[in-house]
Design a protein around this motif. Structure first.
Motif, PDB file in Angstrom:
ATOM      1  N   GLU A  88       0.744  -1.281  -0.165  1.00 44.73           N
ATOM      2  CA  GLU A  88      -0.014  -0.156   0.248  1.00 44.73           C
ATOM      3  C   GLU A  88       1.028   1.176   0.102  1.00 44.73           C
ATOM      4  OE1 GLU A  88      -2.598   0.174   3.208  1.00 44.73           O
ATOM      5  OE2 GLU A  88      -3.525  -2.147   2.748  1.00 44.73           O
ATOM      6  N   GLU A  89       1.800   1.293   0.732  1.00 44.64           N
ATOM      7  CA  GLU A  89       2.676   2.437   0.925  1.00 44.64           C
ATOM      8  C   GLU A  89       3.957   2.618   0.158  1.00 44.64           C
ATOM      9  OE1 GLU A  89       3.308   4.218   4.939  1.00 44.64           O
ATOM     10  OE2 GLU A  89       1.792   3.296   5.910  1.00 44.64           O
ATOM     11  N   ALA A  90       4.508   1.477  -0.255  1.00 47.64           N
ATOM     12  CA  ALA A  90       5.636   1.600  -0.972  1.00 47.64           C
ATOM     13  C   ALA A  90       5.540   0.866  -2.409  1.00 47.64           C
ATOM     14  CB  ALA A  90       6.885   0.872  -0.117  1.00 47.64           C
ATOM     15  N   ASN A  91       4.476   0.417  -2.746  1.00 49.80           N
ATOM     16  CA  ASN A  91       4.430  -0.364  -4.041  1.00 49.80           C
ATOM     17  C   ASN A  91       5.491  -1.358  -4.171  1.00 49.80           C
ATOM     18  OD1 ASN A  91       3.029  -0.003  -6.621  1.00 49.80           O
ATOM     19  ND2 ASN A  91       4.903   0.122  -7.432  1.00 49.80           N
ATOM     20  N   ILE A  92       5.859  -2.049  -3.328  1.00 48.44           N
ATOM     21  CA  ILE A  92       6.533  -3.209  -3.118  1.00 48.44           C
ATOM     22  C   ILE A  92       5.732  -4.378  -2.505  1.00 48.44           C
ATOM     23  CG2 ILE A  92       8.465  -4.482  -2.168  1.00 48.44           C
ATOM     24  CD1 ILE A  92       9.460  -2.423  -4.124  1.00 48.44           C
ATOM     25  N   LEU A  93       5.742  -5.610  -3.388  1.00 51.72           N
ATOM     26  CA  LEU A  93       5.079  -6.549  -2.936  1.00 51.72           C
ATOM     27  C   LEU A  93       5.692  -7.853  -3.004  1.00 51.72           C
ATOM     28  CD1 LEU A  93       2.202  -7.740  -2.403  1.00 51.72           C
ATOM     29  CD2 LEU A  93       1.935  -8.022  -4.838  1.00 51.72           C
ATOM     30  N   LEU A  94       6.054  -8.337  -1.485  1.00 56.00           N
ATOM     31  CA  LEU A  94       6.642  -9.360  -1.331  1.00 56.00           C
ATOM     32  C   LEU A  94       5.795 -10.685  -1.441  1.00 56.00           C
ATOM     33  CD1 LEU A  94       8.577  -8.092   1.821  1.00 56.00           C
ATOM     34  CD2 LEU A  94       9.490  -8.444  -0.404  1.00 56.00           C
ATOM     35  N   ALA A  95       5.630 -11.001  -2.697  1.00 57.68           N
ATOM     36  CA  ALA A  95       4.607 -12.287  -2.850  1.00 57.68           C
ATOM     37  C   ALA A  95       4.890 -12.964  -4.107  1.00 57.68           C
ATOM     38  CB  ALA A  95       3.072 -11.715  -2.955  1.00 57.68           C
ATOM     39  N   ARG A  96       4.835 -14.013  -4.247  1.00 55.37           N
ATOM     40  CA  ARG A  96       5.101 -14.966  -5.120  1.00 55.37           C
ATOM     41  C   ARG A  96       3.855 -15.617  -6.236  1.00 55.37           C
ATOM     42  NH1 ARG A  96       8.207 -17.291  -0.731  1.00 55.37           N
ATOM     43  NH2 ARG A  96      10.339 -16.712  -0.855  1.00 55.37           N
ATOM     44  N   ASN A  97       4.354 -15.723  -7.488  1.00 53.78           N
ATOM     45  CA  ASN A  97       3.255 -16.365  -8.356  1.00 53.78           C
ATOM     46  C   ASN A  97       3.217 -17.792  -7.900  1.00 53.78           C
ATOM     47  OD1 ASN A  97       2.146 -17.737 -10.566  1.00 53.78           O
ATOM     48  ND2 ASN A  97       2.482 -16.180 -11.802  1.00 53.78           N
ATOM     49  N   ARG A  98       1.998 -18.488  -7.413  1.00 55.04           N
ATOM     50  CA  ARG A  98       2.048 -19.806  -6.827  1.00 55.04           C
ATOM     51  C   ARG A  98       2.367 -20.620  -7.978  1.00 55.04           C
ATOM     52  NH1 ARG A  98      -2.972 -20.541  -3.100  1.00 55.04           N
ATOM     53  NH2 ARG A  98      -1.481 -22.464  -2.004  1.00 55.04           N
ATOM     54  N   ASP A  99       2.246 -20.261  -9.228  1.00 56.59           N
ATOM     55  CA  ASP A  99       2.574 -21.307 -10.474  1.00 56.59           C
ATOM     56  C   ASP A  99       3.919 -21.414 -10.645  1.00 56.59           C
ATOM     57  OD1 ASP A  99      -0.365 -22.128 -10.876  1.00 56.59           O
ATOM     58  OD2 ASP A  99      -0.498 -20.237 -12.252  1.00 56.59           O
ATOM     59  N   SER A 114      -2.423  -1.255  -9.773  1.00 54.28           N
ATOM     60  CA  SER A 114      -3.685  -0.307 -10.179  1.00 54.28           C
ATOM     61  C   SER A 114      -4.984  -0.978  -9.923  1.00 54.28           C
ATOM     62  CB  SER A 114      -3.571  -0.149 -11.664  1.00 54.28           C
ATOM     63  OG  SER A 114      -3.667  -1.608 -12.185  1.00 54.28           O
ATOM     64  N   LYS A 115      -5.164  -2.301  -9.513  1.00 53.16           N
ATOM     65  CA  LYS A 115      -6.332  -3.096  -9.220  1.00 53.16           C
ATOM     66  C   LYS A 115      -6.371  -3.235  -7.785  1.00 53.16           C
ATOM     67  CE  LYS A 115      -8.834  -7.258 -10.090  1.00 53.16           C
ATOM     68  NZ  LYS A 115      -8.638  -8.579 -10.979  1.00 53.16           N
ATOM     69  N   TYR A 116      -5.541  -3.139  -6.825  1.00 56.41           N
ATOM     70  CA  TYR A 116      -5.579  -3.437  -5.481  1.00 56.41           C
ATOM     71  C   TYR A 116      -5.135  -2.806  -4.559  1.00 56.41           C
ATOM     72  CZ  TYR A 116      -7.012  -8.111  -6.993  1.00 56.41           C
ATOM     73  OH  TYR A 116      -7.713  -9.250  -7.623  1.00 56.41           O
ATOM     74  N   ARG A 117      -4.168  -1.811  -4.868  1.00 55.94           N
ATOM     75  CA  ARG A 117      -3.354  -0.790  -3.919  1.00 55.94           C
ATOM     76  C   ARG A 117      -4.397   0.164  -2.996  1.00 55.94           C
ATOM     77  NH1 ARG A 117       1.938   3.100  -5.252  1.00 55.94           N
ATOM     78  NH2 ARG A 117       2.726   3.092  -3.039  1.00 55.94           N
ATOM     79  N   MET A 118      -5.171   1.036  -3.993  1.00 59.68           N
ATOM     80  CA  MET A 118      -5.922   1.844  -3.038  1.00 59.68           C
ATOM     81  C   MET A 118      -7.298   1.151  -2.334  1.00 59.68           C
ATOM     82  SD  MET A 118      -4.573   4.738  -2.906  1.00 59.68           S
ATOM     83  CE  MET A 118      -5.852   5.374  -2.086  1.00 59.68           C
ATOM     84  N   PRO A 119      -7.992   0.180  -3.305  1.00 62.42           N
ATOM     85  CA  PRO A 119      -9.033  -0.618  -2.555  1.00 62.42           C
ATOM     86  C   PRO A 119      -8.463  -1.463  -1.229  1.00 62.42           C
ATOM     87  CG  PRO A 119      -9.077  -0.879  -5.026  1.00 62.42           C
ATOM     88  CD  PRO A 119      -7.754  -0.244  -4.635  1.00 62.42           C
ATOM     89  N   LEU A 120      -7.401  -1.911  -1.085  1.00 64.52           N
ATOM     90  CA  LEU A 120      -6.611  -2.265   0.086  1.00 64.52           C
ATOM     91  C   LEU A 120      -6.649  -1.291   1.199  1.00 64.52           C
ATOM     92  CD1 LEU A 120      -3.932  -4.859  -0.820  1.00 64.52           C
ATOM     93  CD2 LEU A 120      -5.826  -5.258   0.413  1.00 64.52           C
ATOM     94  N   GLN A 121      -5.946  -0.201   0.883  1.00 65.09           N
ATOM     95  CA  GLN A 121      -5.795   0.899   1.756  1.00 65.09           C
ATOM     96  C   GLN A 121      -6.965   1.411   2.485  1.00 65.09           C
ATOM     97  OE1 GLN A 121      -4.045   5.131   0.788  1.00 65.09           O
ATOM     98  NE2 GLN A 121      -2.350   3.664   1.011  1.00 65.09           N
ATOM     99  N   ASN A 122      -8.182   1.438   1.376  1.00 64.53           N
ATOM    100  CA  ASN A 122      -9.500   2.033   1.687  1.00 64.53           C
ATOM    101  C   ASN A 122     -10.347   0.910   2.406  1.00 64.53           C
ATOM    102  OD1 ASN A 122      -9.018   4.695   0.658  1.00 64.53           O
ATOM    103  ND2 ASN A 122      -9.622   3.966  -1.308  1.00 64.53           N
ATOM    104  N   GLY A 123      -9.930  -0.226   2.527  1.00 70.91           N
ATOM    105  CA  GLY A 123     -10.767  -1.182   3.247  1.00 70.91           C
ATOM    106  C   GLY A 123     -11.822  -2.118   2.370  1.00 70.91           C
ATOM    107  N   GLU A 124     -11.754  -1.837   0.958  1.00 77.75           N
ATOM    108  CA  GLU A 124     -12.686  -2.201   0.144  1.00 77.75           C
ATOM    109  C   GLU A 124     -12.579  -3.676  -0.313  1.00 77.75           C
ATOM    110  OE1 GLU A 124     -12.317   0.323  -2.928  1.00 77.75           O
ATOM    111  OE2 GLU A 124     -12.914   2.212  -2.150  1.00 77.75           O
ATOM    112  N   VAL A 125     -11.283  -4.112  -0.209  1.00 76.23           N
ATOM    113  CA  VAL A 125     -10.842  -5.662  -0.458  1.00 76.23           C
ATOM    114  C   VAL A 125      -9.945  -5.876   0.838  1.00 76.23           C
ATOM    115  CG1 VAL A 125     -11.225  -5.620  -2.738  1.00 76.23           C
ATOM    116  CG2 VAL A 125      -9.153  -5.076  -1.798  1.00 76.23           C
ATOM    117  N   THR A 126      -9.601  -7.222   1.029  1.00 77.92           N
ATOM    118  CA  THR A 126      -8.790  -7.763   1.925  1.00 77.92           C
ATOM    119  C   THR A 126      -7.656  -8.367   1.261  1.00 77.92           C
ATOM    120  OG1 THR A 126      -9.949 -10.020   1.971  1.00 77.92           O
ATOM    121  CG2 THR A 126     -11.018  -8.159   3.506  1.00 77.92           C
TER     122      THR A 126
END
Length: 269
Positions: A88-99, A114-126
């Motif tokens: 949310e704050e740094a645009n760094i995502l420590l996540a792996r593609n499971r495939d 573009s799809k999740y950063r602001m919705p996560l910050q606003n609590g619209e998605v988890t």
């Protein structure tokens, strides 16, 4: 009448680090400047982080962690919060593609942001919804437990904050969100301290102590390895009031360079 002590809120913050070759430093950390309207440490230079959300504690997240991280872990929700907050704050995502088992690419990161950063910050998605929909694994295994600070009992708002350190993925471009943070910088520990002393940066006490601690290490590999190998001592600063002024006391066992420091004016905000 005895003053009621404010309850603790769980929080997490992350030191995203990368190697560098500067005159003063051999590694640097990503930091953001908090918005002046934020109610805690407004305008200060801080590591990305924030409160642990209820969604960060969802048991269903376990299946989206590396197998080595699926055992019982009291720090699990703090690690999840670190990954969410760094996204949310740094645009760094420590996540792996499971495939593929590889960290998300820059191209994938931009689409996810573009799809999740602001919705996560606003609590619209988890965070769970995002990893389920995007087939991701949260790379909690990349986080080393760097420090643990608890806000003093005299403060009106109190946080139980775990600090983690992780190597910033070299192919991801860090940038502040423009909402909670209004600026960002990659800077070395010695550089940050020098500019704070010169009045160019505002750095509160816990941040300053952990910036200084980071400066003991020569590389990203050494700081992450040390964080994984050493026991973390909890720091709960205590107040000492003398004729000269007020001072914060921290335990010697925590390994910082000072155990007594004049109260930071920002502590009163």
């Amino acid at each position: 009448m005895t003053k009621e002590i404010a309850p603790l809120k769980p929080a997490a913050t992350v030191l995203l680090v990368r190697d560098c070759d500067k005159e003063q430093d051999t590694l640097e950390v990503f930091m953001v400047v908090r918005h002046h309207q934020i109610d805690f440490a407004s305008g200060a230079l801080v590591f990305p982080g924030g409160k642990v959300d209820d969604a960060d504690t969802d048991a269903a997240l376990v299946s989206h962690l590396p197998e080595s991280e699926r055992r019982e872990d009291p720090l699990r929700s703090f690690k999840v919060a670190c990954i969410r907050e760094s996204f949310e704050e740094a645009n760094i995502l420590l996540a792996r593609n499971r495939d593929t088992g590889k960290l998300v690419t820059h191209e994938r990161l931009e689409k996810l942001a573009s799809k999740y950063r602001m919705p996560l910050q606003n609590g619209e998605v988890t965070i769970l919804q995002m990893v389920q929909d995007e087939n991701l694994e949260l790379a909690t295994d990349l986080l080393g437990h760097f420090a643990h600070w608890v806000t003093p009992t005299f403060m009106p708002k109190r946080f139980d904050t775990h600090f983690f350190v992780a190597a910033a993925p070299p192919h991801q471009l860090a940038r502040h969100d423009g909402e909670e943070s209004v600026d960002s910088v990659w800077a070395g520990p010695n550089e940050i301290q020098a500019k704070a002393d010169a009045g160019e940066y505002t750095v509160i006490f816990p941040t300053r102590m952990n910036v200084e601690a980071l400066g003991k290490f020569a590389s990203v590999d050494t700081v992450v390895a040390d964080a994984n190998a050493t026991h973390t001592v909890t720091v709960l600063p205590e107040m000492e009031v003398t004729e000269e002024g007020r001072y914060l006391l921290i335990p010697k066992e925590a390994g910082y360079s000072v155990t007594r420091r004049a109260v930071d004016p920002l502590m009163d905000k």
